[in-house]
Design a protein around this motif. Structure first.
Motif, PDB file in Angstrom:
ATOM      1  N   PHE A  96       0.615  -1.384   0.016  1.00  0.00           N
ATOM      2  CA  PHE A  96      -0.013   0.128   0.109  1.00  0.00           C
ATOM      3  C   PHE A  96       0.987   1.290   0.110  1.00  0.00           C
ATOM      4  O   PHE A  96       0.233   2.281  -0.169  1.00  0.00           O
ATOM      5  CB  PHE A  96      -0.950   0.107   1.359  1.00  0.00           C
ATOM      6  N   THR A  97       2.057   1.122   0.395  1.00  0.00           N
ATOM      7  CA  THR A  97       2.969   2.329   0.409  1.00  0.00           C
ATOM      8  C   THR A  97       3.576   2.640  -0.928  1.00  0.00           C
ATOM      9  O   THR A  97       3.961   3.845  -1.237  1.00  0.00           O
ATOM     10  CB  THR A  97       3.911   2.206   1.757  1.00  0.00           C
ATOM     11  N   ALA A  98       4.019   1.645  -1.468  1.00  0.00           N
ATOM     12  CA  ALA A  98       4.931   1.683  -2.837  1.00  0.00           C
ATOM     13  C   ALA A  98       4.170   2.504  -3.917  1.00  0.00           C
ATOM     14  O   ALA A  98       4.777   3.381  -4.236  1.00  0.00           O
ATOM     15  CB  ALA A  98       5.023   0.218  -3.345  1.00  0.00           C
ATOM     16  N   PRO A  99       2.639   2.454  -3.907  1.00  0.00           N
ATOM     17  CA  PRO A  99       2.060   3.362  -5.247  1.00  0.00           C
ATOM     18  C   PRO A  99       2.270   4.875  -4.600  1.00  0.00           C
ATOM     19  O   PRO A  99       2.183   5.665  -5.278  1.00  0.00           O
ATOM     20  CB  PRO A  99       0.741   2.769  -5.187  1.00  0.00           C
ATOM     21  N   LEU A 100       1.904   5.167  -3.407  1.00  0.00           N
ATOM     22  CA  LEU A 100       2.202   6.665  -2.796  1.00  0.00           C
ATOM     23  C   LEU A 100       3.554   7.062  -3.228  1.00  0.00           C
ATOM     24  O   LEU A 100       3.565   8.076  -3.469  1.00  0.00           O
ATOM     25  CB  LEU A 100       1.869   6.311  -1.213  1.00  0.00           C
ATOM     26  N   ILE A 101       4.724   6.221  -2.961  1.00  0.00           N
ATOM     27  CA  ILE A 101       6.196   6.634  -3.049  1.00  0.00           C
ATOM     28  C   ILE A 101       6.252   7.052  -4.552  1.00  0.00           C
ATOM     29  O   ILE A 101       6.782   7.858  -5.061  1.00  0.00           O
ATOM     30  CB  ILE A 101       6.975   5.834  -2.495  1.00  0.00           C
ATOM     31  N   LEU A 102       5.797   5.913  -5.242  1.00  0.00           N
ATOM     32  CA  LEU A 102       6.053   5.959  -6.808  1.00  0.00           C
ATOM     33  C   LEU A 102       5.456   7.055  -7.338  1.00  0.00           C
ATOM     34  O   LEU A 102       5.743   7.911  -8.266  1.00  0.00           O
ATOM     35  CB  LEU A 102       5.855   4.674  -7.515  1.00  0.00           C
ATOM     36  N   GLY A 103       3.865   7.424  -7.169  1.00  0.00           N
ATOM     37  CA  GLY A 103       3.206   8.369  -7.316  1.00  0.00           C
ATOM     38  C   GLY A 103       3.131   9.642  -6.655  1.00  0.00           C
ATOM     39  O   GLY A 103       2.297  10.359  -6.811  1.00  0.00           O
ATOM     40  N   ARG A 104       4.278   9.910  -5.822  1.00  0.00           N
ATOM     41  CA  ARG A 104       4.253  10.976  -5.073  1.00  0.00           C
ATOM     42  C   ARG A 104       4.138  12.518  -5.873  1.00  0.00           C
ATOM     43  O   ARG A 104       3.378  13.433  -5.173  1.00  0.00           O
ATOM     44  CB  ARG A 104       5.524  10.997  -4.088  1.00  0.00           C
ATOM     45  N   ALA A 105       4.408  12.536  -6.960  1.00  0.00           N
ATOM     46  CA  ALA A 105       4.318  13.651  -7.832  1.00  0.00           C
ATOM     47  C   ALA A 105       2.638  14.051  -8.084  1.00  0.00           C
ATOM     48  O   ALA A 105       2.553  15.203  -8.173  1.00  0.00           O
ATOM     49  CB  ALA A 105       5.168  13.475  -9.100  1.00  0.00           C
ATOM     50  N   SER A 106       2.031  13.054  -8.148  1.00  0.00           N
ATOM     51  CA  SER A 106       0.824  13.135  -8.470  1.00  0.00           C
ATOM     52  C   SER A 106      -0.270  13.111  -7.206  1.00  0.00           C
ATOM     53  O   SER A 106      -1.457  13.034  -7.477  1.00  0.00           O
ATOM     54  CB  SER A 106       0.417  12.174  -9.475  1.00  0.00           C
ATOM     55  N   LEU A 107       0.364  12.895  -5.987  1.00  0.00           N
ATOM     56  CA  LEU A 107      -0.460  12.852  -4.861  1.00  0.00           C
ATOM     57  C   LEU A 107      -1.362  13.928  -4.518  1.00  0.00           C
ATOM     58  O   LEU A 107      -2.371  13.848  -4.331  1.00  0.00           O
ATOM     59  CB  LEU A 107       0.364  12.375  -3.575  1.00  0.00           C
ATOM     60  N   LEU A 108      -0.712  15.067  -4.439  1.00  0.00           N
ATOM     61  CA  LEU A 108      -1.549  16.299  -4.187  1.00  0.00           C
ATOM     62  C   LEU A 108      -2.801  16.463  -5.427  1.00  0.00           C
ATOM     63  O   LEU A 108      -3.757  16.958  -4.996  1.00  0.00           O
ATOM     64  CB  LEU A 108      -0.585  17.654  -4.344  1.00  0.00           C
ATOM     65  N   THR A 109      -2.443  16.287  -6.671  1.00  0.00           N
ATOM     66  CA  THR A 109      -3.523  16.170  -7.634  1.00  0.00           C
ATOM     67  C   THR A 109      -4.624  15.443  -7.393  1.00  0.00           C
ATOM     68  O   THR A 109      -5.625  15.416  -7.504  1.00  0.00           O
ATOM     69  CB  THR A 109      -2.776  16.039  -8.970  1.00  0.00           C
ATOM     70  N   LEU A 110      -4.239  13.932  -6.833  1.00  0.00           N
ATOM     71  CA  LEU A 110      -5.134  12.963  -6.373  1.00  0.00           C
ATOM     72  C   LEU A 110      -5.958  13.370  -5.380  1.00  0.00           C
ATOM     73  O   LEU A 110      -7.108  13.059  -5.295  1.00  0.00           O
ATOM     74  CB  LEU A 110      -4.337  11.715  -6.297  1.00  0.00           C
ATOM     75  N   ILE A 111      -5.451  13.926  -4.399  1.00  0.00           N
ATOM     76  CA  ILE A 111      -6.104  14.382  -3.286  1.00  0.00           C
ATOM     77  C   ILE A 111      -7.211  15.485  -3.580  1.00  0.00           C
ATOM     78  O   ILE A 111      -8.294  15.442  -3.239  1.00  0.00           O
ATOM     79  CB  ILE A 111      -4.989  14.970  -2.043  1.00  0.00           C
ATOM     80  N   ALA A 112      -6.633  16.560  -4.390  1.00  0.00           N
ATOM     81  CA  ALA A 112      -7.377  17.481  -4.873  1.00  0.00           C
ATOM     82  C   ALA A 112      -8.456  17.115  -5.614  1.00  0.00           C
ATOM     83  O   ALA A 112      -9.819  17.401  -5.577  1.00  0.00           O
ATOM     84  CB  ALA A 112      -6.712  18.486  -5.771  1.00  0.00           C
TER      85      ALA A 112
END
Length: 319
Positions: free
Chosen positions: A42-58
Motif C-alpha cells: 500500500f505504501t509503494a504506489p504512494l511513493i512511486l506516484g508522490r508527484a501526482s499525490l496532491l493532484t489525486l487528493i484535490a
C-alpha cells in the motif's frame, strides 16, 4: 480511450484487484506474508506516484463534494433519490455484515479458512483432506490483507463488490444506450435473489462476476478501437477470474468462440480479430501462469483438483 471518468475508475479497480491478488500470492508463495509486506504494497504506489499525490487528493476532494442546486428538475431529483437509496442500502449491508454469525459452510472452511491459515503461518498451506481447498482460489490472496487487519473485515468485501457491480452495469449500459435503460439494467440485476445471500457472505462469486464483466467490456473496447492493449487487459482480467473460480472458463471459452466465429465469417477484418484473439488468450495465460505452474509441480494438473481424467475425489468425502 475511456468514455467517462467513472468507467476508467472502476476498470482500474478491476485490474488493480488482479495485481493485488498476484502480489499477495507471490509473497505467500515465498513464505513472507506479513503486515510488513502488506504495508509495502500500500505504501509503494504512494511513493512511486508522490508527484501526482496532491493532484489525486484535490481530485478526490472535488469528487466527494456534491453541489446541490437551489432549483432542480424532476430527473435530477429522481437521480439523486436513486443514489441516496443505493448508498443507504450499502450502509445497511455494511451494518448487517458487521455483526457476527454470517460465515459458515463453504464460506467458513474455504473462503475464510484459507486466508486465515496463510495469515497465521505466513505461507500457503496444503490441505490434505480438502482437495478443493488446494485449487488456485485467488480470492484468498485478496482477502489476506483484510484478514491480517482483522477477521471481520473480509465480510465487507462483497458489499463493496456488489456496489461496484451495480455501478458498472449502470455506467456501461448508459454508455451504449441511455440513462433510462441504465436504470432498468441495474434494477433487473437487483432482482436476482441470490445476490442478497452473496452480499452477506465471503464467497467469491461477486469477484468472479466483476472481473468477467470488465474482461468482456475491455474485449469489446479492443474490437471497437482496434487497440490491442485492451485485449491484453481483458485477458488478464479473465485469467484472474479463472484463478478466482474455474467457472470463469465458461466465459473464456464463450469469448474465444465469438472471436473465432468473427474470424471465420469475415464480418470484420480477420487480421484485426486474429490479433484481438491472440492478445486476449496471451493475457489469460499470463495471468494464470503463477497459479498453474505451482499446481502442476505439486499436483500434476494446472486446474487441480480437476485432473486430465476427471475430478480428484480420493482425499475424502468432503471434496
Amino acid at each position: 480511450d475511456f468514455y467517462s471518468a467513472e468507467e476508467k475508475a472502476i476498470c482500474s479497480i478491476a485490474v488493480g484487484m488482479g495485481i493485488a491478488m498476484l502480489y499477495f500470492y507471490v509473497v505467500s508463495l515465498f513464505g513472507v506474508a506479513s503486515l510488513l509486506m502488506t504495508a509495502v504494497f500500500f505504501t509503494a504506489p504512494l511513493i512511486l506516484g508522490r508527484a501526482s499525490l496532491l493532484t489525486l487528493i484535490a481530485y478526490t476532494k472535488k469528487r466527494l463534494i456534491i453541489a446541490v442546486p437551489v432549483r432542480r428538475s424532476w430527473p435530477q431529483e429522481r437521480r439523486t433519490l436513486i443514489f441516496v437509496l443505493i448508498a443507504l442500502f450499502g450502509i445497511l449491508l455494511f451494518m448487517n455484515n458487521a455483526s457476527p454469525g454470517h460465515i459458515d459452510g463453504d464460506s467458513l472452511h474455504t473462503y475464510y479458512n484459507i486466508p486465515k491459515r496463510i495469515a497465521e503461518t505466513g505461507h500457503i498451506v496444503v490441505f490434505p483432506y480438502f482437495p478443493l481447498n488446494n485449487a488456485s482460489l485467488a480470492s484468498s490472496y485478496l482477502y489476506l490483507p483484510l484478514m491480517q487487519l482483522g477477521e471481520s473485515y473480509i465480510q465487507f468485501i462483497n458489499v463493496v463488490l456488489f456496489l461496484l457491480l451495480v455501478a458498472s452495469i449502470y455506467i456501461v449500459t448508459k454508455q451504449y444506450f441511455d440513462e433510462r435503460s441504465a436504470y432498468y439494467a441495474a434494477l433487473i440485476f437487483l432482482t436476482v435473489d441470490l445476490l442478497m445471500f452473496l452480499a452477506v457472505s465471503v464467497e467469491s462469486e461477486y469477484m468472479l462476476m466483476f472481473l468477467v464483466f470488465w474482461s468482456i467490456i475491455l474485449l469489446k473496447k479492443s474490437v471497437e478501437q482496434k487497440k490491442y492493449r485492451w485485449s491484453v487487459l481483458s485477458g488478464l482480467c479473465m485469467g484472474f477470474a479463472i484463478a478466482v473460480k474455474y467457472n470463469a472458463l465458461i466465459a473464456f471459452v464463450g469469448c474465444a468462440i465469438v472471436l473465432l466465429i468473427s474470424i471465420i465469417s469475415g464480418t470484420t477484418s480477420r487480421r484485426i480479430m486474429g490479433k484481438v484473439l491472440f492478445f486476449f488468450c496471451s493475457g489469460v495465460i499470463l495471468a494464470l501462469i503463477p497459479w498453474s505452474v505451482r499446481s502442476i509441480i505439486l499436483f500434476g494438473s494446472p486446474l487441480y483438483p480437476f485432473m486430465p481424467w476427471g475430478t480428484l475425489l480420493s482425499h475424502g468425502g468432503e471434496a
